[in-house]
Enzyme design. Structure first.
Site, PDB file in Angstrom:
ATOM      1  CG  ASN A   9      74.347  32.883  70.438  1.00 26.97           C
ATOM      2  OD1 ASN A   9      74.267  32.822  71.659  1.00 26.97           O
ATOM      3  ND2 ASN A   9      73.700  32.046  69.631  1.00 26.97           N
ATOM      4  CD1 TRP A  10      79.267  35.888  73.665  1.00 25.36           C
ATOM      5  CD2 TRP A  10      79.513  36.089  75.883  1.00 25.36           C
ATOM      6  NE1 TRP A  10      79.992  37.030  73.913  1.00 25.36           N
ATOM      7  CE2 TRP A  10      80.156  37.177  75.272  1.00 25.36           C
ATOM      8  CE3 TRP A  10      79.528  35.997  77.280  1.00 25.36           C
ATOM      9  CZ2 TRP A  10      80.808  38.170  76.001  1.00 25.36           C
ATOM     10  CZ3 TRP A  10      80.173  36.988  78.007  1.00 25.36           C
ATOM     11  CH2 TRP A  10      80.809  38.061  77.371  1.00 25.36           C
ATOM     12  CE  LYS A  11      75.988  29.191  69.067  1.00 24.29           C
ATOM     13  NZ  LYS A  11      76.133  28.185  68.019  1.00 24.29           N
ATOM     14  CG  HIS A  94      70.431  29.903  67.670  1.00 24.45           C
ATOM     15  ND1 HIS A  94      70.884  28.615  67.571  1.00 24.45           N
ATOM     16  CD2 HIS A  94      71.460  30.702  67.299  1.00 24.45           C
ATOM     17  CE1 HIS A  94      72.145  28.632  67.162  1.00 24.45           C
ATOM     18  NE2 HIS A  94      72.524  29.887  66.998  1.00 24.45           N
ATOM     19  CD  GLU A  96      73.259  26.190  68.880  1.00 19.02           C
ATOM     20  OE1 GLU A  96      73.219  26.943  69.868  1.00 19.02           O
ATOM     21  OE2 GLU A  96      74.225  26.176  68.075  1.00 19.02           O
ATOM     22  CD  GLU A 166      73.147  31.838  63.519  1.00 20.20           C
ATOM     23  OE1 GLU A 166      74.202  32.397  63.814  1.00 20.20           O
ATOM     24  OE2 GLU A 166      72.502  31.125  64.304  1.00 20.20           O
ATOM     25  N   GLY A 172      79.179  25.882  64.116  1.00 20.85           N
ATOM     26  CA  GLY A 172      80.086  25.135  64.977  1.00 20.85           C
ATOM     27  C   GLY A 172      80.865  24.049  64.251  1.00 20.85           C
ATOM     28  CB  SER A 212      82.073  28.363  60.720  1.00 23.62           C
ATOM     29  OG  SER A 212      81.643  27.147  61.317  1.00 23.62           O
ATOM     30  N   GLY A 233      79.326  32.772  66.903  1.00 25.37           N
ATOM     31  CA  GLY A 233      79.251  31.867  68.047  1.00 25.37           C
ATOM     32  C   GLY A 233      80.624  31.671  68.664  1.00 25.37           C
ATOM     33  N   GLY A 234      81.281  30.603  68.276  1.00 28.88           N
ATOM     34  CA  GLY A 234      82.569  30.225  68.883  1.00 28.88           C
ATOM     35  C   GLY A 234      83.584  31.355  68.937  1.00 28.88           C
TER      36      GLY A 234
END
Ligand code: 13P
Length: 250
Positions: A9-11, A94, A96, A166, A172, A212, A233-234
């Protein structure tokens, strides 16, 4: 036997140019990957990502979509537009979206139903906040989000749904859930799928862990019996961290 499914997930990261270069590198490095792989670049880069992934087995995903097919919905992106670009999967619910943009379970459920009706695959995200975890409410929260998110979905359509657990406190933050902690919640989610559908549906359900995930902890997480993949993610933003996770081998 469930397959392993690793998604990136590149956000809100990556321009068109950056997307083309990362997608091309991943296409090369993951050419012989045994697992199911999906990347979800931002909307603006989906068209070029589709081209870069042509002829590869990497699925193209989107990070969200409207709960409406089309109409006067300024700023929204419809399932029809995603399909037109070659998108095969969509991440919905998600944390977010839930926390920053106030998305509620019934709204997310409408999106899940619309995506499935149009033949897309869905990654439905669930997970508790730190407050909920500290109050011992995590099992109830993920069970409820799973039930509400899947409301009205047939057992046949459920085959195109992946659930991503998640925990919000792990996203993150660099603090991942331990393999055992995550596995325990995955078992709760699987039990909920059994209660809502059947043993067969529970056995078939792919449940990803997200929060993470990095090359250093991928093995601990991905070898747990109830963890069938990762939503990254990251670490999905660089080939040198995403590829080792995607290429994980026992
Ligand atoms: P991080 O891997 O950056 O913690 O993000 C997880 C996530 O939210 C993936 O959807």
């Amino acid at each position: 036997m469930r397959i392993k499914y690793i998604a990136g997930n590149w956000k809100m990261h990556k321009t068109v140019t950056e997307t083309v270069s990362l997608a091309r590198v991943l296409a090369g490095e993951l050419a012989s990957c045994k697992h199911k792989i999906m990347i979800a670049p931002p909307f603006t880069a989906l068209a070029v990502a589709a081209k870069a992934l042509e002829g590869t087995s990497i699925l193209l995903g989107a990070q969200n979509m409207s709960d409406q097919e089309q109409g006067a919905h300024t700023g929204e992106v419809s399932v029809l537009m995603l399909k037109d670009l070659g998108v095969k999967a969509v991440i919905l619910g998600h944390s977010e979206r839930r926390i920053i943009y106030g998305e509620k379970d019934d709204f997310i459920n409408r999106k899940v139903k619309l995506a499935l009706a149009h033949g897309l695959e869905v990654v439905l995200c669930v997970g508790e906040t730190l407050q909920e975890r500290e109050a011992g409410k995590q099992d109830g929260v993920v069970s409820s989000q799973t039930e509400k998110g899947l409301s009205g979905i047939s057992e046949k359509d459920l085959l195109r749904v992946t659930i991503a657990y998640e925990p919000v406190w792990a996203i993150g933050t660099g603090k991942n859930a331990t393999g055992q902690d995550a596995d325990a919640i995955h078992a709760v989610i699987r039990a909920q799928v059994k209660k809502l559908y059947s043993q067969a549906a529970a056995d078939a359900m792919i449940i990803q862990y997200g929060g993470s995930v990095k090359p250093e902890n991928a093995k601990e997480l991905l070898t747990m019996p109830n963890i069938d993949g990762a939503l990254v993610g990251g670490a999905a933003l660089k080939a040198e961290t995403f590829a080792p996770i995607a290429l994980f081998d026992k």
